[in-house]
Scaffold this active site. Structure first.
Site, short mmCIF file in Angstrom:
data_model
loop_
_atom_site.label_atom_id
_atom_site.label_comp_id
_atom_site.label_asym_id
_atom_site.label_seq_id
_atom_site.Cartn_x
_atom_site.Cartn_y
_atom_site.Cartn_z
N ARG D 96 -10.95 3.88 19.25
CA ARG D 96 -10.37 3.30 18.44
C ARG D 96 -10.37 3.79 16.77
O ARG D 96 -9.33 3.78 16.09
CB ARG D 96 -10.75 1.77 18.53
CG ARG D 96 -9.89 0.63 17.66
CD ARG D 96 -8.59 0.45 18.26
NE ARG D 96 -7.59 1.45 17.51
CZ ARG D 96 -6.64 1.46 18.30
NH1 ARG D 96 -6.38 1.46 19.36
NH2 ARG D 96 -5.68 2.54 17.47
N LYS D 131 -1.34 4.32 -6.37
CA LYS D 131 -1.16 3.03 -5.30
C LYS D 131 -1.50 3.37 -4.03
O LYS D 131 -0.68 3.50 -3.04
CB LYS D 131 0.36 2.39 -5.55
CG LYS D 131 0.73 1.79 -6.64
CD LYS D 131 2.02 1.35 -6.89
CE LYS D 131 2.35 0.87 -8.20
NZ LYS D 131 3.61 0.48 -8.57
N GLU D 193 4.95 7.18 -20.31
CA GLU D 193 5.89 6.51 -19.68
C GLU D 193 6.74 5.99 -20.60
O GLU D 193 6.23 5.22 -21.46
CB GLU D 193 5.20 5.19 -18.81
CG GLU D 193 6.22 4.40 -18.13
CD GLU D 193 5.26 2.91 -17.36
OE1 GLU D 193 5.57 2.90 -16.17
OE2 GLU D 193 4.58 2.58 -18.29
#
Lengths: 276, 276, 276, 276, 276, 276
Positions: D96, D131, D193
C-alpha cells in the site's frame, strides 16, 4: 542531568504508547477537568519525578502537579505522592507512561537502598554497572544515586576497565595496563579485572590504579586489602547478594559493584486515582 | 516487527553506552580478530536475537554471528547460544549492549513462559499489559509472544479499554460504553473494567464486547463465566501470581492479563567469552 | 490527536519551504507588523486549524490568530476564516505552508462530506481507506472525521484485513480466517475481502467478523445483507462514486469504504491578504 | 535528487502505516515467497520508481523489483509496470505504501503532462508553484519534471518573489525591487507580482528581472509581451485551465505557472497482484 | 570513534550543502564516469579520511576511493592523496563537503603537530581543550591525536575540572575539592584551576589530583614543579604560543593545554581534479 | 534565519559537550544563583547572539541575558558584552558552548569586515564561498553578512556554478552553458568559471550570466571588465589577500569571492566571569 535527555526519553515512551491517538480518552468531553492523586501501594524509595512531570508537560501544558515527596525520600504504602489537576483527557492519556517511569525508577532506587543499608558502617561504597535496561542508562544511574549508591562509569567513554576479554585480546595484564597508561585520554584512571591474587600483584606491578576483584572469596579479598589497600582502589564484584554483601564489605574493599541494581527490576506498585 | 524500530532502539542503546568512543577497546590493535561465544548461565526462554545482531551490525559490518538457537527456544545453563567472529574491538565494544538486550528480553520471555505453563490445559490465554519498561514496549511485547503469551493492545491507539478513571470521568458505565460504540474508529471492540457482578451486568446490558474483571474472587469469576461466558470476552486481572493463576484459569475466563510479565525483570544470566 | 504528530508534520513542511531562510520576507523591516485575514474562495468544510496555528507558532511566538470558524464547519465563498496579527516577516514566511495544510485538509473534509450527504438517511456509514498521501495519514484521517465520515483502521497495526493477496498467500479463506482467529493480538476483529456470494458463505462459516464485499453488484449486495446482515459487519467497496453510492447504501450494508476520499485531492481555494 | 530525502520520506510513510507491526501479513508463514506484478488501470505518465523501490528496500533487502518502464514514460491501462519477487510478508506489508507513492506522483506527472501537451509548439514553458502537499515538495517537483514541466523555485530560500502582500508591507513596487536588488544574496533574480499594465511599467522601471502577471486578460498579456518581451521574463498566472491555457501561451509569455499541477491530485489507479 | 558519529556529522554537512538537489551536477549525463585525484597544495599532517569516505558513501555507493596516505602522515605540497572513481555527478556533488572536512581536520592536526614538535624531548604532553568548533568536537579531538597531541576530557561528562567560576560559586578551593572527592562518580580524578603558588598549596592540601596552573610565569611553574611534581599532575595553560612553549615545557610540567589547537583553524589547501 | 536551524545546531553542540551530565557544575548547590558578564579581550565585530541565547534557553529557562551590543557592532577589548543572571549550575554548564559559538562567529564576522574595509569606495562587493566549517554553513553565512559581506549561493541547490571539473565532464564551455540555460530550474542565472580571456569570450558568446574569473592577473581583469563589464557579472577569485584585494577591486569587477572568510578561523577572545 540534561533536561534534553529526559525530554527525549519521555517523547519516545509517549510515542510508543499513544501512537496516532488515545481511542479511549478521546471519548471524554474535551472540557472535562479532574483532580487525581498518585498513591503508593509499596514501601519504597521514590525516584523519577522529572520524568513523570515531563510526561504531562508534553501532553498538555495545562496540567499542574503538586508533589508531597522528593526523589530519594522513603515512602510508605498508602501514602499520597502527588496531586494532579487538569483536563481529564490529558491526565488519563499520560497516566500509564508517567507511572511506568516512576515505578521502574523507584524500583531501582529501592533495590539500591537495600544494599546501601546492608553495608552501613563499613568503608564500602555501593556501585552500579553497565548492565542496564537498554535506553534507560542515564535514568537508572540517577536512580542508583537516589537510593544512596554511587555511579561507576556511565559508559565505555568515561573510564577504562580492562576486563578478561580485553586482557585476552591484548596478550597480558602488563601489556594491557601499559597500553592504557601510555595512550589515549589524559587523566583517566586505569581499572583492570583480576581473577586471583597472582593477578592482583601483576596488575599492581604494572601500574594499575584500580582493581576489579572478580569472584574472590572472603579470604582472598582480605589478603588483597592487606597487601594493597590504600595504595590502589579495590572493588569486589561477582555473586554479591543481600545475604553475603556485609561480609564482603567488612573485608575493607573500597567498592562493591552489583549488576543486580540495574539489570533486575521490581516495579514499585503505584496507582493514580481520580478524586474529583 | 519493523526492522526500523529495532534499529532505532539499538542505536539509542549504543549511543548511551559508547558516547564519543570506547576508551578500552581502542587500546586493542585494529587488526586483531577474535572468535567468541555467548553462554547461558541460566535455564531460560531465549528472546532478542534481532536486537543482538543489530548491535554488531551497527558497530562493524565485518562481524559474523552464527546462532545455534532461535527465539522462543528453551535454553539450559552452560549452553552455547551463538558464535561471533570479527575484529576484537567491535566485538568488545558491542558486548555489553548486545547482552543487555538479550538478558532483558529473555527474562521477559522466561517469566511469561512460567505463567503459560501454569495454565496449560485450561481455556485461559495469558495476556500482557501496558505496564512496560519505557522505550521497550515493542520489544517486550515480542518477548511475551516468544514466551507463549498473547499481546493485549500495543498502546492507547489500537484498542478501547474503559478503566475505572474513564468511567468516573464519563459518569457511568452505560455512558462510557455508549460513547465508545457510537464514536471513533469503526471495528474496535469495546472493553470495560468492572469491579463486581452488578457492574458486569450493567456493562453487558450497555453492549460491551469484552470485560476486564478486576480483582474478582474465584466465586465471582465463576458466576461471571456462568452468566456471560461465550457471549462476551472475559478477562481476569489483579493480584494474579504463579501460585493462584491455575485456580483463576479453571474458572473458565478467556484471558488473564498480568502486569508482572513486563514491569518486573529478572535478567537471564549470560556471558560472552573470547575463545580464540 | 497527539500534538507531537502535528508539530513534527509542520516542522517538515516548514523545512522544505523555508530551508536556510526566506529571501523575500527578509527584505521587510523586522519591526513591521501587519494584520491579515484568510478568506475562502470556495464553499467547503473547514479542516486543519491546528496545523495552521502550529505553522505560525513555530515561526514566531508573537503571531496571534483569531478564528471565526471551527473544524467541521461549512464555509462559504468570500467568508473570512480568521484574522492574523504579528510581525510581517513571520506572517508572510508562514503563509504558503499554513494555507497548504488548510487547503489540502479542507479538500479532504469537503469530499468526504459530499459522500456523507449522499447516503443521509440510510444505515450506511462512510469509511476511509489506507490510500492516503504519504506522510499525511493521521491528518487526512482527522479530515475524514471533520467531513462526517468514520475511520477504518489507521494502518496495518490496528486491524486485520485479509485481502485477496493474503488469501492467495495463505491458501484459502478458511485457513486465512483460522490463522487470524487463533494467533496474534487478542481482541482484534477479523475482516476479510470476498469477491462473490460463495466466498461470503465460506468466510462466514470460517468465523470472520466483518466482510469487505469487493465490487459486488447491487443484487449480490442485497443477497449478502439478507443472508448475514446483523450477524456480521458488511462493508461495500470498489467503484463507488457519488452517482451510485446512494443505491449501494440502500442495500443495507453497514459500511461503504471509499479510496477517493483520501487519494484524490481538490484543494479548497483560500487566500491570505494583508488588511493593515 | 538526494537519496537521503527519499529515504526519510519513505521512512515516515512506512512508520505511519506499519506502526508497531503488520497484524495481517504476520499471519503468513515467514518463509513463503511470492512473485507479484504491478498493473496500471489508467493511462498515465509514470513517476515514483525510486520511492517505490525504497519502500521495499527498507522492509526487506531480499525483495527484488524488475521494472519494465521508466519515470516519465507514458503507460497504458492494463500494462504491467514491474515484477516483484521476495518474501510474501514483506511484499504485502509494503504494497500500500509503495502504491501510494506511485499513484500520487504519477498523478502529478500526468496532470503536468496534459498542460505541457496543450501548449506544445508555443514558446511557453509550464512551471509549478509552492502550492504542494505538505511533506512532498521535493517529490512533487520531481514529478512535474517527469511530466515535462519545469520547476519554479523549490521554496522561499532559492528565489525572490515579491507578491502583493510583500509590496503592501514594503510600501511600493519601487521600494520592494530596490531592497531586493541591493540586499541579500548575490545573483538571485528579482521576480515581482503585478496586477495591471501600469504596475508592469513601474516594475520594469524599478529594475525587476522577471514579472508574474497575475490574472491578466489576453489583451493585456499581449501588450506586456509587446512592451517588454525579450528584455525581461514574463510569467502568466491565475485561473489557468486546460481550456484556456493555449490562448495564454500564444500571447508569447515565457512561462505559465499553475497551482493545479501540485495542489490537486487525481491518483493513478494501480494494483499489485500476486501471480505466483 | 563511533561510525555513527561520523555518519551523522557527514549527513548534516551534506544536507546543508545539497539541500533539495545539486543544480549544476545534474546537468551532467547520469552515466558519465570520471577519475579524479585530490592534491595537497600545502605541507601538512593529514586527517579526516573517514569523513571524506563517508561523504561519497552517502552520495553514491558506486564511488571508489584509493588512498595513498593515512591519517597522521606528513604530506607535502603537490602530493596526490587519493584517487576517486565513479559517476561524475556524485563525485562533483560530494567534492566540496568532502574537502571541507579534510581541510579543516588536517588544519587542526597540522597546528597540533607544530606544538608537539616544539616540545619534543621535554617531559610535557600537549593537550587540547573544550574550545572547539560547535558540532565538530569529536572530529577535532581525533585530529589532535593525529597531530601527536593527547586529549583532555571530551566534555563536561568525563572529567571534573573546577575552574575559577566554580570556586567562586562553591566558596573556596577546599570546599570545591572536598565536594568533588566525596560526591558524584567514582574514579574520576579532581582537577582544579589555580592562579598562584598559595592556591597550589591550598589545592594540594585539599586533596586535588591534578592542577591547572593558569597563566603562571616560568619561575612560578618551576616552583610548583619542585614542590609537588610527581605527587600530583601539573598542567600549564594560558597565553602559550609556539614562541614560548618550549620554555614552559622545560619547567617540567606534565601537560600543556592549548585552546589554539582547536579554536583557530588554518585550513589545509587541497584541490580535487578530474584526470579522466 | 530559521529559529529551527539555530535550535538544532545548539542542541548538537550541547550534546557533545554535556553528554550524560556536567560532573563539575553538579557539585554546586542547585539553588545557588549568580550574575556573570561576558567580556571581550579583542577588538572585533560581534556575531552570534541568537546562538548564545539559545544555549542558555535550552539549559535552563530561568537564565536571563541582557545584551549591551548587537550583532554587527564593533566591540573593543575590555568591553562588557552582556550580563547573565540565573542558577549557577546552568550558567557554568552553558558557558563554554555559548562562548564557542560567539568566538567562532565573531571571528568570521571580524575577518570579513577587514576585507570589506579594504575595498571601501570601490564598486566591488565581498562574497563568501562554500568553503565552510562542516555543520556551520548557515551560521557562517550569517556572520559574513554581519561583517558587511554578501552571500554567494548557500549551497548546491540555489545557484548554478559551472567549475573547471564540470566543464571537463560536460566537454566544453559552450555545452555546459547551453545545458544550464535549457534545463533545470527556471530563473537561476548561470555562472561559469573561466581561466583566461579566451574562455571569457567563449562563455559570453554561449550566454553565461556571470563569470568567475579564476586567478586572473590585474591586467586580464581590467581587460575582462573593459570587454564585458555591465553586460555580465564579473567575479574575481583565487589568491586574494588583504594585501592585494584593493588592487583587484579597483579593476572594476563586481564581486570578489574569498574562501578565507569562512574556511579559516581566528576565534575572538572572550571570557565569562561571575561577578556576584
Amino acid at each position: 542531568m540534561l533536561p534534553d535527555d529526559i525530554s527525549e526519553t519521555v517523547r519516545r515512551a509517549l510515542a510508543e504508547d499513544i501512537g496516532p491517538g488515545d481511542l479511549t480518552a478521546n471519548l471524554i468531553p474535551a472540557d472535562r477537568r479532574v483532580t487525581a492523586e498518585v498513591i503508593s501501594r509499596d514501601e519504597a524509595i521514590l525516584c523519577g519525578r522529572a520524568w513523570f512531570d515531563e510526561v504531562f508537560r508534553q501532553i498538555d501544558g495545562d496540567i499542574r502537579i503538586t508533589w508531597q515527596v522528593r526523589d530519594g525520600d522513603a515512602i510508605r504504602a498508602g501514602q499520597v505522592l502527588c496531586r494532579i489537576q487538569g483536563p481529564a483527557r490529558g491526565v488519563l492519556t499520560g497516566e500509564r507512561t508517567a507511572l511506568n517511569f516512576l515505578q521502574t525508577l523507584s524500583g531501582t532506587a529501592t533495590r539500591t537502598h537495600a544494599y546501601v543499608e546492608a553495608v552501613r558502617g563499613t568503608p564500602a561504597t555501593i556501585l552500579d554497572t553497565r548492565k542496564t535496561l537498554p535506553g534507560l542508562r542515564t535514568a537508572q544511574k540517577y536512580a542508583v544515586k537516589c537510593g544512596g549508591g554511587q555511579n561507576h562509569r556511565m559508559g565505555l567513554f568515561d573510564g577504562i576497565l580492562l576486563k578478561e576479554n580485553h586482557i585476552t585480546a591484548l596478550g597480558s595484564i602488563a601489556t594491557a595496563v601499559h597500553n592504557a597508561k601510555t595512550r589515549g585520554t589524559a587523566n583517566v584512571p586505569v581499572e583492570i579485572e583480576v581473577e586471583n591474587l597472582d593477578q592482583v600483584r601483576e596488575a599492581v606491578a604494572a601500574g594499575a590504579d584500580h582493581l576489579l576483584l572478580d569472584n574472590f572469596d572472603l579470604s582472598d579479598l582480605k589478603t588483597a586489602v592487606a597487601e594493597c589497600g590504600g595504595k590502589i582502589k579495590l572493588e569486589a564484584s561477582g555473586n554479591i547478594t543481600l545475604d553475603n554483601i556485609r561480609a564482603v564489605a567488612e573485608t575493607g574493599v573500597d567498592y562493591i559493584s552489583i549488576g543486580d541494581l540495574t539489570k533486575n527490576v521490581t516495579a514499585t506498585d503505584l496507582s493514580l486515582r481520580i478524586t474529583d
